[in-house]
Motif scaffolding. Structure first.
Motif, short mmCIF file in Angstrom:
data_model
loop_
_atom_site.label_atom_id
_atom_site.label_comp_id
_atom_site.label_asym_id
_atom_site.label_seq_id
_atom_site.Cartn_x
_atom_site.Cartn_y
_atom_site.Cartn_z
N VAL A 1 -1.19 -1.13 -2.98
CA VAL A 1 -0.46 -2.08 -3.82
C VAL A 1 -1.35 -3.21 -4.31
O VAL A 1 -1.03 -3.87 -5.29
N ASN A 2 -2.44 -3.45 -3.63
CA ASN A 2 -3.25 -4.62 -3.94
C ASN A 2 -4.17 -4.35 -5.13
O ASN A 2 -4.75 -3.27 -5.25
N THR A 3 -4.33 -5.29 -6.01
CA THR A 3 -5.21 -5.12 -7.16
C THR A 3 -6.66 -5.49 -6.84
O THR A 3 -7.53 -5.36 -7.69
N ASP A 4 -6.90 -5.92 -5.60
CA ASP A 4 -8.26 -6.27 -5.18
C ASP A 4 -8.99 -4.99 -4.75
O ASP A 4 -9.13 -4.69 -3.58
N ASN A 5 -9.47 -4.23 -5.75
CA ASN A 5 -10.06 -2.91 -5.48
C ASN A 5 -11.58 -2.94 -5.48
O ASN A 5 -12.21 -1.97 -5.88
N ARG A 6 -12.17 -4.01 -5.03
CA ARG A 6 -13.63 -4.14 -5.15
C ARG A 6 -14.41 -3.37 -4.10
O ARG A 6 -15.63 -3.24 -4.22
N PHE B 1 -4.15 7.59 2.09
CA PHE B 1 -4.65 6.37 1.48
C PHE B 1 -5.14 5.42 2.58
O PHE B 1 -4.87 5.60 3.75
N CYS B 2 -5.86 4.37 2.16
CA CYS B 2 -6.28 3.34 3.10
C CYS B 2 -5.06 2.74 3.79
O CYS B 2 -3.94 2.83 3.30
N CYS B 3 -5.29 2.13 4.92
CA CYS B 3 -4.18 1.64 5.74
C CYS B 3 -3.69 0.25 5.36
O CYS B 3 -2.58 -0.14 5.72
N ASP B 4 -4.52 -0.52 4.67
CA ASP B 4 -4.17 -1.92 4.41
C ASP B 4 -4.52 -2.26 2.96
O ASP B 4 -5.66 -2.55 2.64
N THR B 5 -3.56 -2.25 2.11
CA THR B 5 -3.69 -2.59 0.68
C THR B 5 -4.86 -1.87 0.02
O THR B 5 -4.71 -0.77 -0.47
N SER B 6 -6.04 -2.46 -0.02
CA SER B 6 -7.18 -1.85 -0.71
C SER B 6 -8.44 -1.84 0.15
O SER B 6 -9.53 -1.71 -0.37
N TYR B 7 -8.28 -1.94 1.45
CA TYR B 7 -9.44 -2.20 2.29
C TYR B 7 -9.77 -1.05 3.23
O TYR B 7 -9.71 -1.19 4.45
N ALA C 1 -7.99 3.55 -9.07
CA ALA C 1 -6.79 2.85 -9.50
C ALA C 1 -5.74 2.84 -8.40
O ALA C 1 -5.66 3.74 -7.56
N THR C 2 -4.89 1.82 -8.40
CA THR C 2 -3.86 1.65 -7.39
C THR C 2 -2.92 2.85 -7.36
O THR C 2 -2.41 3.28 -8.38
N ALA D 1 5.52 7.17 2.90
CA ALA D 1 5.23 8.55 3.30
C ALA D 1 4.32 9.24 2.30
O ALA D 1 3.46 10.05 2.69
N SER D 2 4.47 8.93 1.03
CA SER D 2 3.67 9.59 -0.01
C SER D 2 2.19 9.21 0.05
O SER D 2 1.35 9.86 -0.57
N TYR D 3 1.86 8.16 0.80
CA TYR D 3 0.47 7.72 0.91
C TYR D 3 -0.20 8.17 2.21
O TYR D 3 -1.38 7.90 2.42
N LYS D 4 0.55 8.84 3.07
CA LYS D 4 -0.03 9.32 4.32
C LYS D 4 -0.67 10.69 4.11
O LYS D 4 -0.38 11.40 3.15
#
Length: 345
Positions: free
Chosen positions: A119-124, A219-225, A104-105, A208-211
């Motif tokens: 932030v992206n909902t494209d989590n495939r 977290f990943c560096c670019d939305t969901s990729y 989940a995002t 900062a909370s995603y680093k």
């Protein structure tokens, strides 16, 4: 006339010294011993701690062709002589969750595994990193209270070319980097080390909370990729995205054992880094050694990583009739505690 050196402390045994000087160390009772120049020291407790970090989730093909397997968690074992001052306190036990597929995002795995979606909902595509397995004194998760950590594996990514964008294995002293054979290494999720979290140069714009940080994978560096980094003493960072073939796997988190200068070690501790996910079309969950029950295995393509595992043995001669007690902790998604024996008999 000898000097008075004894007194009542917790039980009722007294002692006097019949020599002019106190030299060496003298046992006064089964529970306390006297140090040179008087004073009481509570007998220590021997802890044997084994920890397996959780595996990263396996990436999926999504709109591409291949999903990269997740990295397996690391393994750490240490026998520690914990001072008697900690008797009666609680240990905090963290058993990390396996990285989930297309998580989940904005969500981390329990135990600090980094997410695969900001932030992206494209989590495939990519999957989460696995959480660390760790034990802390005083029921408090902090660096000064940390006894042992086994790092979680990084989450797998995705590619059009092959299964090569795989998650890095957890530490061990150092977590493995995620695998990325299709573009510059600057897009790869770096593993955590003994002194710093992994830093992917492609992701400075993340909140900062995603680093990645202490105990936390990035977290990943670019939305969901890109795959999420594994949790650890220092977490691995997430993977980056670059056309045409790269959503890199995340890096594994590092492991840790409290230095012998802080708490004495018995024997030689073990720190084994887990394995980076296999690069093959028929990839199966990657098991990091030693692994008798598949603890912390990385997920195959489209499969969640296996959760971590912690085993603690308390060896305490004061616990009459039950001097060695082993407790196993499996993943339940929440903090767990273990009470150390009290000072009283």
């Amino acid at each position: 006339m000898g000097r008075w050196l004894g007194g009542v402390f917790g039980n009722t045994k007294l002692a006097t010294d019949v020599t002019t000087d106190v030299t060496g160390r003298y046992t006064i009772s089964d529970q306390y011993y006297m140090v040179q120049e008087g004073g009481w020291v509570i007998s220590p407790i021997e802890l044997v701690i084994e920890a397996w970090g959780a595996g990263g989730g396996g990436g999926t093909a999504g709109g591409w062709t291949y999903g990269g397997p997740g990295g397996s968690g690391g393994y750490t074992k240490a026998t520690l002589k914990v001072p008697g001052d900690y008797r009666g306190t609680n240990l905090k036990v963290v058993v990390g969750g396996g990285g989930q597929v297309n998580g989940a995002t904005g969500v981390r795995t329990y135990g600090g595994g980094g997410g695969n979606s900001i932030v992206n909902t494209d989590n495939r595509y990519a999957s989460q990193g696995g959480g660390m397995a760790a034990v802390f004194l005083n029921n408090t998760q902090s660096a000064p209270n940390c006894l042992v950590v086994a790092g979680g594996g990084g989450g797998g990514g995705s590619s059009r070319a092959d299964n090569g964008n795989t998650g890095g294995g957890g530490g061990g002293l150092t977590g493995n980097d995620g695998s990325n054979p299709h573009s510059p290494s600057t897009y790869t999720g770096p593993g955590g080390t003994q002194s710093a979290a992994g830093v992917n140069p492609q992701g400075p714009g993340r909140p900062a909370s995603y680093k990645a940080g202490q105990f936390l994978g990035g977290f990943c560096c670019d939305t969901s990729y890109g795959g999420g980094g594994g949790g650890g003493w220092y977490g691995g960072d997430g993977g980056g995205y670059l056309e045409p073939n790269t959503m890199s796997g995340g890096g594994g988190g590092s492991g840790y054992i409290v230095p012998s200068s802080v708490i004495a070690h018995i024997g030689t501790p073990t720190m084994t880094t887990g394995n980076t996910g296999p690069n093959s079309t028929s990839a199966t969950p990657h098991v990091g050694p030693p692994n008798p029950a598949n603890q912390g295995a990385g997920g195959a393509q489209g499969s969640a990583g296996n959760p971590g595992f912690v085993k603690i043995t308390i060896n305490d001669p004061l616990n009459v009739g039950n001097t060695s007690v082993t407790t196993e902790f499996t993943y339940n998604g929440a903090d767990q505690t273990l009470a150390l024996p009290s000072a009283g008999l």
